[in-house]
Design a protein around this motif. Structure first.
Motif, short mmCIF file in Angstrom:
data_model
loop_
_atom_site.label_atom_id
_atom_site.label_comp_id
_atom_site.label_asym_id
_atom_site.label_seq_id
_atom_site.Cartn_x
_atom_site.Cartn_y
_atom_site.Cartn_z
N ALA A 1 23.69 -59.50 -16.79
CA ALA A 1 24.32 -59.65 -15.48
C ALA A 1 25.42 -58.61 -15.30
O ALA A 1 25.58 -58.04 -14.20
N GLY A 2 26.17 -58.35 -16.36
CA GLY A 2 27.22 -57.34 -16.26
C GLY A 2 26.68 -55.96 -16.01
O GLY A 2 27.21 -55.21 -15.17
N ILE A 3 25.60 -55.59 -16.71
CA ILE A 3 25.00 -54.27 -16.53
C ILE A 3 24.43 -54.12 -15.12
O ILE A 3 24.60 -53.09 -14.46
N ALA A 4 23.73 -55.16 -14.64
CA ALA A 4 23.16 -55.10 -13.29
C ALA A 4 24.26 -54.96 -12.25
O ALA A 4 24.13 -54.18 -11.28
N ALA A 5 25.37 -55.69 -12.43
CA ALA A 5 26.48 -55.61 -11.47
C ALA A 5 27.11 -54.24 -11.48
O ALA A 5 27.50 -53.71 -10.42
N GLN A 6 27.22 -53.63 -12.64
CA GLN A 6 27.82 -52.30 -12.73
C GLN A 6 26.96 -51.24 -12.05
O GLN A 6 27.49 -50.37 -11.33
N PHE A 7 25.65 -51.29 -12.25
CA PHE A 7 24.78 -50.31 -11.60
C PHE A 7 24.75 -50.53 -10.09
O PHE A 7 24.69 -49.56 -9.32
N ALA A 8 24.79 -51.79 -9.66
CA ALA A 8 24.83 -52.06 -8.21
C ALA A 8 26.12 -51.51 -7.62
O ALA A 8 26.11 -50.91 -6.53
N ALA A 9 27.23 -51.69 -8.31
CA ALA A 9 28.51 -51.17 -7.83
C ALA A 9 28.51 -49.65 -7.81
O ALA A 9 29.09 -49.03 -6.91
N ALA A 10 27.86 -49.03 -8.80
CA ALA A 10 27.80 -47.57 -8.85
C ALA A 10 27.02 -47.03 -7.65
O ALA A 10 27.43 -46.05 -7.02
N GLY A 11 25.90 -47.68 -7.32
CA GLY A 11 25.13 -47.26 -6.16
C GLY A 11 25.90 -47.47 -4.86
O GLY A 11 25.87 -46.62 -3.96
N LEU A 12 26.62 -48.59 -4.77
CA LEU A 12 27.41 -48.87 -3.58
C LEU A 12 28.55 -47.86 -3.44
O LEU A 12 28.87 -47.42 -2.32
#
Length: 236
Positions: free
Chosen positions: A101-112
């Motif tokens: 969940a942490g990794i997915a959230a970080q990549f989503a934030a990076a794209g945003l």
């Protein structure tokens, strides 16, 4: 640019404070949203900072800004994991769902963060912003694939070992030690690979390069830093 980065840090700080007040759940459940906010700040500010690499005097101005921004991130994002390599520690410790969940959230934030910065640049607040919009893949790798892989792997090992080693040091000193290390690594390898050693940050900065040559860039900017993280644990 400095005002823009300060505004981003302030907005993220307010968001982190609101998240802590509203989410009175265990720390492991609050970690993904806090980590995503921190990753957004790091990626957005670094994206803006990358436009200032040509500021005179070179490279002193860029390195000074790198050091200052790193200290800012360290002080304002204390306790948050803004690097997917850090979340791998939870995966190794058995926290599969929390780590994923942490990794997915970080990549989503990076794209945003990338989308947000391109929106800001489209406003034309500075001449460099309009030039950045028209730029495709900036070709951060200025060396061979093997050398780039080794550089990012080495930098990741050095950084992760240092993070583990300075955990017992007072936070007010630890922040400056890590900022100095990151600045030195950027000076040593920034002209060869960009000295990123953060998969989410690499994706935010060089998404176009991943689209054009996914295998090469994923090996250098995703696999190498993650491998470096796994190598540091048994060594430490």
């Amino acid at each position: 640019s400095l005002l823009l980065m300060s505004g981003i840090a302030l907005a993220v700080g307010l968001g982190r404070g609101w998240t802590r007040r509203r989410l009175r759940s265990p720390p492991r459940l609050r970690s993904p949203p806090l980590g995503s906010l921190g990753t957004f700040q790091v990626c957005a500010c670094t994206g803006e900072l990358s436009l200032l690499g040509g500021v005179e005097p070179r490279p002193h101005a860029a390195l000074s800004l790198t050091y200052g921004c790193t200290v800012l991130h360290g002080l304002s994002l204390a306790g948050s994991t803004c690097n997917p390599c850090g979340s791998l520690r939870a995966l190794r410790a058995g926290g599969t769902r929390a780590g994923a969940a942490g990794i997915a959230a970080q990549f989503a934030a990076a794209g945003l963060a990338r989308l947000f910065m391109r929106l800001v640049w489209s406003l034309g607040l500075a001449e460099a912003h309009l030039a950045a919009l028209s730029q495709g893949c900036g070709r951060p790798m200025q060396t061979t694939l093997v050398q780039a892989f080794c550089i990012e792997l080495l930098f990741s090992v050095v950084f992760q070992l240092t993070v583990l080693r300075v955990e017992s040091i007072s936070p007010k000193y630890r922040v400056h030690l890590l900022a100095l290390l990151i600045t030195m690594l950027v000076y040593a390898g920034g002209n060869l690979t960009g000295a990123v050693f953060n998969p989410a940050l690499a994706f935010s900065l060089h998404a176009t390069c991943f689209y054009e040559n996914f295998l090469s860039y994923s090996l250098v900017y995703w696999v190498a830093p993650c491998l470096g993280k796994f190598l540091t644990l048994p060594v430490f």
